[in-house]
Design a protein around this motif. Structure first.
Motif, mmCIF file in Angstrom:
data_model
loop_
_atom_site.group_PDB
_atom_site.id
_atom_site.type_symbol
_atom_site.label_atom_id
_atom_site.label_comp_id
_atom_site.label_asym_id
_atom_site.label_seq_id
_atom_site.Cartn_x
_atom_site.Cartn_y
_atom_site.Cartn_z
ATOM 1 N N PRO A 68 0.824 -1.210 0.000
ATOM 2 C CA PRO A 68 0.000 0.000 0.000
ATOM 3 C C PRO A 68 0.864 1.268 0.000
ATOM 4 N N SER A 177 -3.998 1.360 -2.931
ATOM 5 C CA SER A 177 -3.568 0.013 -3.317
ATOM 6 C C SER A 177 -3.584 -0.174 -4.832
ATOM 7 N N ASP A 179 -2.548 -0.589 -8.682
ATOM 8 C CA ASP A 179 -1.451 -1.302 -9.326
ATOM 9 C C ASP A 179 -1.602 -1.045 -10.830
ATOM 10 N N ALA A 204 -0.029 3.475 -6.606
ATOM 11 C CA ALA A 204 0.776 2.917 -5.516
ATOM 12 C C ALA A 204 1.949 2.146 -6.112
#
Ligand SMILES: Nc1ncnc2c1ncn2[C@@H]1O[C@H](COP(=O)(O)OP(=O)(O)OP(=O)(O)O)[C@@H](O)[C@H]1O
Ligand SMILES: [Mg+2]
Lengths: 429, 251
Positions: A68, A177, A179, A204
């Protein structure tokens, strides 16, 4: 009895692949993604014991899920705010049409990657994954193959004529979080010119690939800044192929971030091409910043120039791996490489691996790498004139970085980034 | 203005004593010259007064007016009105001369609670002072002292002094490396600043500078102490006979 040594690479690759699904797409995109997946499975994801990752641990970049990272709440003006550009906004790796300008600009066609990928026939087929695949030799870059296979978004830019404004890829990080897997294509026709801006932080965790084709006589000026979020992790690859007499300039400014790996893979394939890649990075504490550059001179009379500077404080780590490969026949090559770190304390470190590999005889190549502290004599001189210690340190730090900033070919862009650096120094991060 | 009493200084590294009980008093409005053999500690004295690191004061005191200099940071000493023209001015690549000077001036003014000088006023001020010292505009645009000739560096020191208007000016061999014309310009620069509220301590090896800047008092320094103090005639004596007699006399 022998115990089979667990294969870390295979395990990491397997775990990562399980967390991903191949995006939808037309026939050409599907084929390119499958080919990339095959490449990735052949190579496996990088692990710490790989020579190319000796100074940077890839574990958090290859893990199935991102660690995170809190977005930084800050009132700093967005990067390049004063530059009139066509803005393409990505939030946590997803295109935000409402926040973006219409994708219309004369002299250039701009499309989203998923739209181009959905078509049966598209020029992107000749570029998507193509430079990335070529860039897998002689050094493997599995994170880039992973990106080609699984990238969910990006822009596809084709420059055909004169372009009135820069294109700015604005990347915002909101979800702790997120991606992001972004893949951009930039193709410049012969004689075309473009200024391409990028600003972050994107997510993140970001894995981004940009494939750039600069045709004969074309010029691309690429300037990016990677944002100030402290916990973000980033792996970027820029693959550029340069035609005869073309000009490619790329500058990256990096603030903070717990991990940044910027790979720049440039192939000078036409004679008299010019490539300048440069960067300035500032960070402290758990900051780890890695510039990995691979420049191949494959034609006569080309010039390449690398200027990378890092300011490291409070235990930060800087890495520079830079290679100039001059192929047989690439006579009259002019290659220059400079990597320097300013270590503001003894707990910070700079790890550098400059390399020259030359197979032609009429070549001018030089490289230099240094790591040093603030010049105490200069510091005292400034203080003796009344400049407080902290301000004097900042002046000297900016002076150190100036040589890299001077690589930015546009005064307004250089001014914007320079003001950002001053802000960073004033805030102390 | 400047009161130094029984000053003992050694190098922090190796504890080597350099100044060994130095007394010196320079009154407001006065010009004092210090002469002395190489290595006698003249530059060390100037650095210690300016606050350079690496020296340990083991005994004695130094005051500027009623300010205890030795208790202050270098920048605080500058703001209090102390200025050192370096024997070897420092090159600072990447920092422009103008930015440097303006940052210095405004930092001092801020420290004294005075308003900052605007960019326009500053430019006017520097242009005027630079012209008097025949420093051209192109030189001002370059990084601090980078690529300056020896004489240009020394003139740049005097330019900084003229802009910053300190009340206690220490000149460490500012005359070394100057041609005849530059010597006259620098001397004029110093003389233009001479007034009742300001004092000068001029370190030199040569009488020539003192022809232009008539000192009130001349000190001879040897082995970390002032061994003789006199009028301008003392400099002439050094010029004629060297230090041998003076050193022998002091033994
Ligand atoms: N940082 C240092 N390290 C070692 N020795 C030093 C250092 N600074 C000064 N010294 C020594 O202290 C002594 C005094 O030096 P200083 O520079 O003050 O002399 P000076 O009177 O200014 O000489 P000159 O006329 O040659 O300029 C010399 O012996 C010098 O070698
Ligand atoms: Mg000296």
């Amino acid at each position: 009895m022998t115990l089979a040594r667990p294969n870390l690479r295979a395990q990491a690759t397997e775990a990562r692949l399980q967390a991903l699904t191949l995006p939808e797409g037309g026939a050409w995109a599907r084929a390119a993604r499958m080919a990339a997946l095959t490449r990735l499975q052949g190579l496996g994801l990088p692990v710490r014991r790989d020579e190319y990752w000796r100074f940077t641990d890839p574990a958090t970049l290859t893990a199935p899920a991102p660690a995170p990272a809190q977005p930084l709440a800050d009132d700093e003006a967005p990067a390049f705010a004063g530059i009139d550009a066509l803005r393409l906004v990505f939030v946590d790796g997803r295109f935000d049409a409402a926040a973006s300008d219409p994708l219309a600009l004369s002299g250039v066609t701009i499309e989203r990657l998923p739209d181009a990928a959905a078509r049966d026939i598209h020029w992107a087929q000749g570029l998507y994954g193509v430079l990335e695949a070529e860039g897998q030799h002689p050094v493997a870059r599995p994170l880039a193959a992973l990106n080609t296979a699984f990238a969910t978004d990006g822009v596809v830019i084709h420059v055909t004529g004169p372009v009135a404004r820069p294109v700015h890829i604005v990347q915002r990080h909101e979800d702790p979080s997120s991606d992001a897997l972004l893949h951009h294509l930039v193709k410049l026709d012969p004689g075309a010119r473009l200024t391409l801006l990028e600003s972050g932080p994107a997510a993140a965790r970001l894995n981004s690939v940009m494939e750039v084709e600069v045709a004969d006589g074309a010029a691309l000026h690429h300037v990016r800044t990677q944002g100030r979020d402290h916990q973000r992790r980033t792996a970027t690859h820029v693959f550029a192929r340069l035609g005869q007499g073309s000009d490619f300039r790329s500058f990256t400014l990096t603030f903070n971030g717990v991990l940044t790996r910027n790979e720049m893979v440039v192939s000078l394939t036409g004679s008299d091409a010019v490539a300048h890649v440069a960067g300035a990075a500032v960070g402290d504490g758990d900051f780890h910043h890695d510039d990995t550059v691979f420049i191949t001179h494959g034609a006569e009379g080309c010039e390449s120039r690398q200027v990378f500077k890092k300011v490291l404080r409070g235990g930060a780590t800087g890495v520079f791996q830079g290679k100039i490969l001059v192929k047989a026949g690439a006579q009259k090559t002019d290659g220059y490489q400079l990597s320097q770190a300013l270590l503001l304390d003894e707990s910070s470190q700079f790890l550098a691996k400059p390399e020259l590999e030359i197979y032609a005889d009429d070549v001018k190549c030089s490289h230099g790498s240094t790591a040093g502290a603030i010049d105490e004599t200069a510091l005292f001189y400034l203080r003796s004139r009344g400049v407080p210690a902290r301000e004097a340190m900042d002046l000297l730090t900016l002076a150190f970085l100036r040589e890299a900033l001077e690589e930015i070919a546009d005064a307004a862009l250089a001014e914007d980034l320079s003001a950002r650096l001053e802000g960073w120094l004033a805030r102390r991060r | 203005m400047l009161e130094i009493r029984n000053l003992h200084v050694e190098l922090e590294e190796g504890a080597k004593p350099i100044l060994k009980g130095l007394d010196l008093s320079v009154g407001a409005g006065q010009v004092h010259a210090i002469m002395g053999p190489n290595g006698s500690g003249k530059s060390t004295l100037s650095y210690v007064l300016a606050g350079r690191e690496g020296y340990a004061v083991t005994e004695g005191s130094a005051h500027l007016g009623d300010i205890d200099l030795l208790a202050l940071e270098p920048e605080e000493r500058a703001a209090a009105g102390l200025f050192l023209a370096f024997q070897y001015p420092v090159e600072i690549p990447g920092v422009g001369n103008m930015v440097f000077l303006r940052t210095a001036l405004n930092a001092q003014r801020k420290a004294r609670g005075e308003p900052e000088v605007s960019a326009a006023d500053f430019l006017k001020l520097v242009r005027q002072k630079a012209q008097a010292l025949r420093i051209d505009a192109e030189m001002l645009k370059r990084p601090v002292n980078v690529g300056f000739s020896g004489g240009e560096k020394k003139r740049n020191e005097i330019l900084q002094m003229a802009v910053l208007e300190p009340r206690m000016c220490i000149l460490d061999e500012t005359d070394s490396g100057l041609d005849v014309d530059a010597m006259r310009l620098v001397s004029e620069g110093v003389n233009a600043l001479r007034d009742q509220g300001r004092a000068f301590l001029v370190i030199t090896h040569y009488q020539r500078l003192l022809d232009h800047i008539a000192p009130d008092v001349v000190h001879i320094m040897a082995d970390g102490r002032i061994i003789k103090t006199g009028g301008p005639e003392l400099a002439l004596e050094v010029e004629r006979n060297g230090y041998a007699d003076l050193l022998a006399e002091a033994q």
